[in-house]
Design a protein around this motif. Sequence first.
Motif, mmCIF file in Angstrom:
data_model
loop_
_atom_site.group_PDB
_atom_site.id
_atom_site.type_symbol
_atom_site.label_atom_id
_atom_site.label_comp_id
_atom_site.label_asym_id
_atom_site.label_seq_id
_atom_site.Cartn_x
_atom_site.Cartn_y
_atom_site.Cartn_z
ATOM 1 N N ILE A 204 28.175 60.716 51.548
ATOM 2 C CA ILE A 204 29.426 61.359 51.461
ATOM 3 C C ILE A 204 30.082 61.073 50.129
ATOM 4 N N THR A 205 30.629 61.840 49.374
ATOM 5 C CA THR A 205 31.382 61.586 48.275
ATOM 6 C C THR A 205 32.956 61.848 48.221
ATOM 7 N N GLU A 206 33.345 62.611 49.088
ATOM 8 C CA GLU A 206 34.682 62.816 49.439
ATOM 9 C C GLU A 206 34.901 63.956 50.764
ATOM 10 N N VAL A 207 36.244 63.925 50.924
ATOM 11 C CA VAL A 207 36.680 64.711 52.137
ATOM 12 C C VAL A 207 37.777 65.451 51.584
ATOM 13 N N VAL A 208 37.842 66.846 51.597
ATOM 14 C CA VAL A 208 38.932 67.513 51.222
ATOM 15 C C VAL A 208 39.713 68.408 52.111
ATOM 16 N N ILE A 209 41.323 67.833 51.963
ATOM 17 C CA ILE A 209 42.178 68.703 52.866
ATOM 18 C C ILE A 209 42.498 70.164 52.059
ATOM 19 N N PRO A 210 42.186 71.259 52.805
ATOM 20 C CA PRO A 210 42.716 72.406 51.845
ATOM 21 C C PRO A 210 43.931 72.448 51.768
ATOM 22 N N ALA A 211 44.517 73.175 50.572
ATOM 23 C CA ALA A 211 45.650 73.402 50.065
ATOM 24 C C ALA A 211 46.801 73.814 51.121
ATOM 25 N N ALA A 212 46.102 74.904 51.795
ATOM 26 C CA ALA A 212 46.989 75.672 52.785
ATOM 27 C C ALA A 212 47.166 74.888 53.975
ATOM 28 N N ALA A 213 46.459 73.776 54.476
ATOM 29 C CA ALA A 213 46.585 72.969 55.497
ATOM 30 C C ALA A 213 47.641 71.919 55.198
ATOM 31 N N ARG A 214 47.884 71.400 53.894
ATOM 32 C CA ARG A 214 48.850 70.512 53.596
ATOM 33 C C ARG A 214 50.234 70.958 53.977
ATOM 34 N N ALA A 215 50.617 72.326 54.225
ATOM 35 C CA ALA A 215 51.655 72.944 54.487
ATOM 36 C C ALA A 215 52.072 73.015 55.964
ATOM 37 N N TRP A 216 50.954 72.720 56.674
ATOM 38 C CA TRP A 216 51.174 72.944 58.206
ATOM 39 C C TRP A 216 51.922 71.987 58.710
ATOM 40 N N LYS A 217 52.694 72.300 59.818
ATOM 41 C CA LYS A 217 53.214 71.215 60.851
ATOM 42 C C LYS A 217 52.020 70.315 61.242
ATOM 43 N N ASN A 218 52.433 69.129 61.497
ATOM 44 C CA ASN A 218 51.438 68.319 62.088
ATOM 45 C C ASN A 218 51.900 67.076 62.743
ATOM 46 N N ALA A 219 51.071 66.483 63.344
ATOM 47 C CA ALA A 219 51.403 65.155 64.211
ATOM 48 C C ALA A 219 50.154 64.589 64.802
ATOM 49 N N PHE A 220 50.264 63.215 64.918
ATOM 50 C CA PHE A 220 49.218 62.383 65.582
ATOM 51 C C PHE A 220 49.856 61.689 66.495
ATOM 52 N N GLN A 221 49.215 61.474 67.962
ATOM 53 C CA GLN A 221 49.848 60.699 68.891
ATOM 54 C C GLN A 221 48.558 59.745 69.605
ATOM 55 N N GLU A 222 48.521 58.620 69.835
ATOM 56 C CA GLU A 222 47.329 57.760 70.685
ATOM 57 C C GLU A 222 47.910 56.914 71.578
ATOM 58 N N ALA A 223 47.166 56.604 72.460
ATOM 59 C CA ALA A 223 47.595 55.479 73.515
ATOM 60 C C ALA A 223 46.386 54.454 73.482
ATOM 61 N N GLY A 224 46.821 53.242 73.570
ATOM 62 C CA GLY A 224 45.692 52.144 73.769
ATOM 63 C C GLY A 224 46.250 51.030 74.561
ATOM 64 N N GLU A 225 45.287 50.353 75.069
ATOM 65 C CA GLU A 225 45.646 48.956 76.131
ATOM 66 C C GLU A 225 46.465 48.053 75.099
ATOM 67 N N ARG A 226 46.272 48.094 73.886
ATOM 68 C CA ARG A 226 47.140 47.043 73.001
ATOM 69 C C ARG A 226 47.585 48.022 71.798
ATOM 70 N N ASP A 227 48.374 47.585 70.931
ATOM 71 C CA ASP A 227 49.085 48.333 69.912
ATOM 72 C C ASP A 227 48.104 48.015 68.606
ATOM 73 N N SER A 228 47.361 46.950 68.647
ATOM 74 C CA SER A 228 46.757 46.389 67.337
ATOM 75 C C SER A 228 45.379 46.005 67.727
ATOM 76 N N GLN A 229 44.219 46.343 66.966
ATOM 77 C CA GLN A 229 43.022 45.546 67.121
ATOM 78 C C GLN A 229 42.364 46.107 68.435
ATOM 79 N N ASP A 230 42.334 47.310 68.590
ATOM 80 C CA ASP A 230 41.909 48.145 69.610
ATOM 81 C C ASP A 230 41.448 49.269 69.473
ATOM 82 N N TRP A 231 40.879 50.032 70.275
ATOM 83 C CA TRP A 231 40.394 51.286 70.130
ATOM 84 C C TRP A 231 41.190 52.367 70.970
#
Length: 325
Positions: A204-231
Amino acid sequence: MRNFAYVLPESIEQAQQAAKDKGAVLKAGGIDLLDLMKGDIIQPQKLVNLLTVKGPALRAISVKEDGLHIGALATLADLAAHAEAPAVLAHAAGSAATPQIRNVATVGGNIAQRPRCWYFRSATFPCARKGGNTCYTQKGENKYHALFDNGDCAVVHASSLAAPLVALDAMVVTTKRKIPIEKFFVPTTVDITREHVLEPGEIITEVVIPAAARAWKNAFQEAGERDSQDWSLVSAAVTMQVEGGTVKSARVVLGSVAAIPYRVAAAEAALVGKKVTEANALAAATAAFAKAKPLSDNAYKIPLGKTILKRAILAAAGGRESAGG
């Protein structure tokens, strides 16, 4: 850990050539690789250290005409701090593991890592993913395992970046080809022993995010047993195009629920053509988990996942449930 040869290439061409040798394994940050070696899950005859490759190309994060180019050796900390990184990706990178690991772990290594299932990681269990005949998770301890496509192998994909990259319709660029991100990961229904489509010597040399996708509304959320040092127990990455308050298109991807980042067409269909309200977000989240098949100990992931996905949808649209996870 067994003896091995150690190669320090100065160019990507030298690395590619060395990686073709029998028993050769690529090393970047080494977070996943060293765990596999210590557990005697793999016994490489040769390690090819990509960190000695000279030049900024593999480490750079830059905006070009066709989109955001992220070098495979850029660290998660680099990505999380970059001003041009979409929020859905920066959030995922910045919440992974610990600060120490984020400053070492690379983007390429993160998406190409192997599962963290304790049966897979133990040399004691000849599980199906290692070429055996049994998925020990089915009748064993499966609290953290898959909800979807989990009949033959119930691992979950460990990458924190995979779901956001699928939501952003990213492209993985290697020394041989360009691979749409959804074609990069291998479902258990195709090959139970593999996580990705990379061939021996392919880097793998790089990962490319398409220009159009950079304008999309977006968000990430997650839940874990701990806030850090966890999966993550469950994560959700959402991108959408909204016009006049109505969703024109959406990409909804769940993490830690399947052997690959799990794109949910039912949730996307539930959003398109509607305004993003709390009720519609909940309906989409409910649709996302309608076909989940929990194992004996992981049914809790369904209500948890619905909440996390609902939050991600509202956050992407600018709604009030933007915190948490």
